[in-house]
Design a protein around this motif. Structure first.
Motif, mmCIF file in Angstrom:
data_model
loop_
_atom_site.group_PDB
_atom_site.id
_atom_site.type_symbol
_atom_site.label_atom_id
_atom_site.label_comp_id
_atom_site.label_asym_id
_atom_site.label_seq_id
_atom_site.Cartn_x
_atom_site.Cartn_y
_atom_site.Cartn_z
ATOM 1 N N LYS A 307 0.819 -1.206 0.000
ATOM 2 C CA LYS A 307 0.000 0.000 0.000
ATOM 3 C C LYS A 307 0.858 1.263 0.000
ATOM 4 N N THR A 308 0.419 2.285 -0.760
ATOM 5 C CA THR A 308 0.950 3.644 -0.680
ATOM 6 C C THR A 308 -0.233 4.603 -0.541
ATOM 7 N N ASP A 309 0.046 5.893 -0.527
ATOM 8 C CA ASP A 309 -1.036 6.884 -0.453
ATOM 9 C C ASP A 309 -1.927 6.842 -1.690
ATOM 10 N N PHE A 310 -1.439 6.217 -2.765
ATOM 11 C CA PHE A 310 -2.200 6.178 -4.013
ATOM 12 C C PHE A 310 -3.149 4.984 -4.090
ATOM 13 N N GLY A 311 -2.908 3.973 -3.270
ATOM 14 C CA GLY A 311 -3.724 2.769 -3.299
ATOM 15 C C GLY A 311 -2.861 1.543 -3.076
ATOM 16 N N TRP A 312 -3.296 0.403 -3.638
ATOM 17 C CA TRP A 312 -2.573 -0.859 -3.500
ATOM 18 C C TRP A 312 -1.905 -1.228 -4.823
ATOM 19 N N ILE A 330 0.863 -2.470 -11.198
ATOM 20 C CA ILE A 330 -0.592 -2.375 -11.324
ATOM 21 C C ILE A 330 -1.104 -1.712 -10.053
ATOM 22 N N LEU A 331 -1.891 -0.663 -10.226
ATOM 23 C CA LEU A 331 -2.467 0.074 -9.105
ATOM 24 C C LEU A 331 -3.978 -0.146 -9.074
ATOM 25 N N LEU A 332 -4.489 -0.498 -7.910
ATOM 26 C CA LEU A 332 -5.926 -0.564 -7.682
ATOM 27 C C LEU A 332 -6.267 0.265 -6.447
ATOM 28 N N THR A 333 -7.366 0.993 -6.505
ATOM 29 C CA THR A 333 -7.786 1.810 -5.372
ATOM 30 C C THR A 333 -9.130 1.313 -4.859
ATOM 31 N N PRO A 334 -9.234 1.079 -3.554
ATOM 32 C CA PRO A 334 -10.501 0.590 -3.003
ATOM 33 C C PRO A 334 -11.601 1.642 -3.087
ATOM 34 N N GLU A 335 -12.822 1.178 -3.216
ATOM 35 C CA GLU A 335 -13.969 2.066 -3.316
ATOM 36 C C GLU A 335 -14.485 2.430 -1.924
ATOM 37 N N VAL A 336 -15.116 3.589 -1.838
ATOM 38 C CA VAL A 336 -15.815 3.964 -0.605
ATOM 39 C C VAL A 336 -17.292 3.617 -0.780
ATOM 40 N N THR A 337 -17.935 3.309 0.318
ATOM 41 C CA THR A 337 -19.352 2.937 0.247
ATOM 42 C C THR A 337 -20.239 4.169 0.391
ATOM 43 N N ARG A 338 -21.487 4.002 0.008
ATOM 44 C CA ARG A 338 -22.469 5.082 0.160
ATOM 45 C C ARG A 338 -22.610 5.483 1.617
ATOM 46 N N GLN A 339 -22.543 4.478 2.516
ATOM 47 C CA GLN A 339 -22.655 4.759 3.945
ATOM 48 C C GLN A 339 -21.489 5.625 4.438
ATOM 49 N N SER A 340 -20.286 5.341 3.930
ATOM 50 C CA SER A 340 -19.116 6.133 4.332
ATOM 51 C C SER A 340 -19.223 7.568 3.840
ATOM 52 N N VAL A 341 -19.721 7.731 2.615
ATOM 53 C CA VAL A 341 -19.901 9.078 2.063
ATOM 54 C C VAL A 341 -20.915 9.856 2.885
ATOM 55 N N ASP A 342 -22.025 9.213 3.224
ATOM 56 C CA ASP A 342 -23.062 9.886 4.015
ATOM 57 C C ASP A 342 -22.527 10.279 5.399
ATOM 58 N N LYS A 343 -21.735 9.400 5.983
ATOM 59 C CA LYS A 343 -21.161 9.684 7.307
ATOM 60 C C LYS A 343 -20.227 10.894 7.240
ATOM 61 N N ALA A 344 -19.404 10.971 6.198
ATOM 62 C CA ALA A 344 -18.489 12.104 6.032
ATOM 63 C C ALA A 344 -19.265 13.406 5.833
ATOM 64 N N LYS A 345 -20.347 13.345 5.046
ATOM 65 C CA LYS A 345 -21.160 14.543 4.794
ATOM 66 C C LYS A 345 -21.805 15.043 6.092
ATOM 67 N N LYS A 346 -22.311 14.120 6.911
ATOM 68 C CA LYS A 346 -22.917 14.526 8.185
ATOM 69 C C LYS A 346 -21.880 15.162 9.108
ATOM 70 N N LEU A 347 -20.664 14.619 9.100
ATOM 71 C CA LEU A 347 -19.622 15.156 9.964
ATOM 72 C C LEU A 347 -19.255 16.575 9.562
ATOM 73 N N ILE A 348 -19.080 16.828 8.283
ATOM 74 C CA ILE A 348 -18.658 18.170 7.880
ATOM 75 C C ILE A 348 -19.792 19.181 8.032
ATOM 76 N N ASP A 349 -21.027 18.739 7.837
ATOM 77 C CA ASP A 349 -22.169 19.627 8.115
ATOM 78 C C ASP A 349 -22.187 20.019 9.583
ATOM 79 N N SER A 350 -21.946 19.047 10.440
ATOM 80 C CA SER A 350 -21.935 19.312 11.882
ATOM 81 C C SER A 350 -20.787 20.244 12.261
#
Length: 495
Positions: A307-312, A330-350
């Motif tokens: 792993k690096t900052d760019f992915g795996w 070969i570089l692959l980057t893991p996906e974020v889930t909809r739940q993780s995105v929603d959690k981040a949005k709630k945190l920054i709104d707060s």
């Protein structure tokens, strides 16, 4: 003073022309390519002296047809051991015009003079034993080929466009062009290396500028930001690792092509089209984790996922040549889930609500919650990448950033701004204006750092001009034809 100002403007203009033509090719076949330079550790770039690193002329998806020669090429000039053809100047001039430069802003004489300077620097870089590592140049060539392939659609189309028979010959030409350009840059860096300026010289420089001619500095702001990135679930990370392990098994045990896997699946746009290929040595500007793994492998060996900052990644070493290696990855980057995105949005709104209510200071919130490592410890404060200080002139900042901050008053907090990381994954940020400086005429106390930069730039330009004048007299130079009638800033005709 007016003469001094005009000389400064003329010198900077000439230098900008010089950097623009760094991508002009050998002869008339190869007329433009993107020059990729690593300036992070370059003294010249740190001082932002005369903008020697400028985005060079890029191949567009609808490129202008190469200049068609209708007569036998003539020799415009010989500088040391370098020959400059008439067609080199023709192509450089046409390309500048095609890039939107007005014909009134640049003459063929100015362009010729800039080409002469470039060859003079490169010639004396060789004489002074200035070295440019082959790995550095090969890495630049790899990135150029990747860019060209992405723009034109395939490597075959790139070769046809530049009228090249095979990739090996094309790489050799790109290598020579980039090496000469890099030598020229290093020579200019050496000329100004160590030049310093005293407070007395800065004061003298400022006092010599008549009040009516002092520069007008536009409105500036100091900015800070908070960045919240959605967390990547552990199961998504594991999916990427499992997939890379499957790739590795196919390659090591079943004989699959690493290059083909990279073309099909790698998420690194810089190497995907070339089968994940890079050439590097220990000094190449790559992630430390990447280099540590690459240099631990034997020729032909394929790494485990890491792993690096760019992915795996997984990496294979194709060739070892002393301290230089050819690798594919070969570089692959893991996906974020909809739940993780929603959690981040709630945190920054707060966070925004809490900051606006005065419960927490913006900088304190940045230190506690921001996911941006580069700015978090400084309370989210941004550094201007162009100047290296904390001031951003509104008229010169990125248009997207301008839209986000131009209407903010001091201590105002922006609305939540959707953004993306370098892998295209969603993140969110808040921006505040820490301080605003209104448009004003240059003031010695308030604008000391800017005045210091102008003064040292003038001193460096004077040093470069002095070096150039001396070396012109010590170097074999022959100027031919119409170019003997030009009025150059340098004594190229040795009159």
């Amino acid at each position: 003073m007016q003469s001094r100002t005009n000389n400064l403007k003329s010198t900077i203009k000439t230098t900008l022309l010089l950097t623009a033509i760094f991508s002009i090719s050998i002869g008339s076949q190869l007329y433009a390519q993107e020059v990729i330079t690593d300036v992070a550790n370059d003294t010249l770039a740190k001082k932002d002296t005369i903008n020697t690193v400028v985005d060079s002329l890029k191949v567009t998806k609808d490129p202008i047809k190469p200049f068609q020669r209708t007569k036998v090429d003539g020799v415009a000039a010989v500088i040391g051991e370098s020959v400059i053809l008439d067609s080199d100047i023709d192509i450089a001039y046409k390309q500048l015009i095609s890039e939107g430069v007005s014909a009134n802003d640049v003459s063929r004489c100015e362009l010729a003079g800039s080409l002469f300077e470039n060859k003079l620097y490169a010639h004396h870089a060789v004489q002074d034993s200035i070295e440019v590592r082959d790995a550095e140049v090969n890495s630049m060539v790899d990135q150029q080929l990747s860019y060209m392939t992405n723009e034109l659609g395939s490597l075959d189309k790139v070769l046809r466009f530049y009228k090249k028979d095979n990739i090996d010959d094309f790489r050799k030409e790109l290598f020579e062009i980039n090496k000469a350009n890099r030598l020229s840059e290093r020579m200019r860096t050496k000329i100004i290396d160590g030049i310093e300026i005293t407070p007395e010289e800065i004061r003298e420089f400022f006092d010599e500028i008549p009040e009516s001619e002092r520069p007008l500095f536009g409105t500036e702001v100091e900015l800070a930001q908070i960045v919240i990135e959605p967390e990547i679930p552990e199961e998504e990370e594991q999916k990427v690792v499992d997939r890379l392990n499957q790739f590795r098994e196919d390659i090591v045990e079943k004989g699959s092509s690493f290059a083909t896997k990279a073309v099909l699946y790698s998420q690194d746009p810089g190497s995907k089209s070339t089968g994940g290929k890079y050439t590097l040595d220990r000094q190449t500007n790559f992630a430390k984790e990447f280099k540590d793994v690459a240099f631990s492998l034997q020729e032909g060996e394929v790494s485990e996922p890491f792993k690096t900052d760019f992915g795996w990644h997984i990496v294979k070493v194709d060739k070892i040549r002393g301290e230089e290696i050819d690798v594919r990855h070969i570089l692959l980057t893991p996906e974020v889930t909809r739940q993780s995105v929603d959690k981040a949005k709630k945190l920054i709104d707060s966070l925004r609500t809490t900051i606006i209510s005065g419960t927490i200071d913006f900088k304190e919130a940045a230190r506690k919650f921001s996911d941006e490592k580069e700015t978090r410890e400084d309370g989210g404060q941004l550094l201007n990448p162009t100047t290296g200080d904390t001031h951003f002139e509104l008229t010169k900042i990125d248009p997207i950033l301008y839209d986000q901050v131009s209407k903010l008053k001091t201590n105002d907090v922006s609305l939540v701004i959707p953004d993306q990381d370098r892998q295209g994954r969603k993140k969110y940020k808040l921006i505040t204006v820490l301080k605003r400086y209104d448009e004003h005429i240059a003031d010695y106390a308030q604008d000391y750092l800017k005045i210091q930069e102008l003064a040292i730039r003038k001193k460096q330009i004077d040093a470069i001009r002095k070096w150039q004048n001396e070396k012109i007299m010590d170097t074999y130079i022959k100027i031919n034809g119409e170019y003997r009638d030009c009025d150059y800033s340098g004594n190229w005709l040795k009159k």
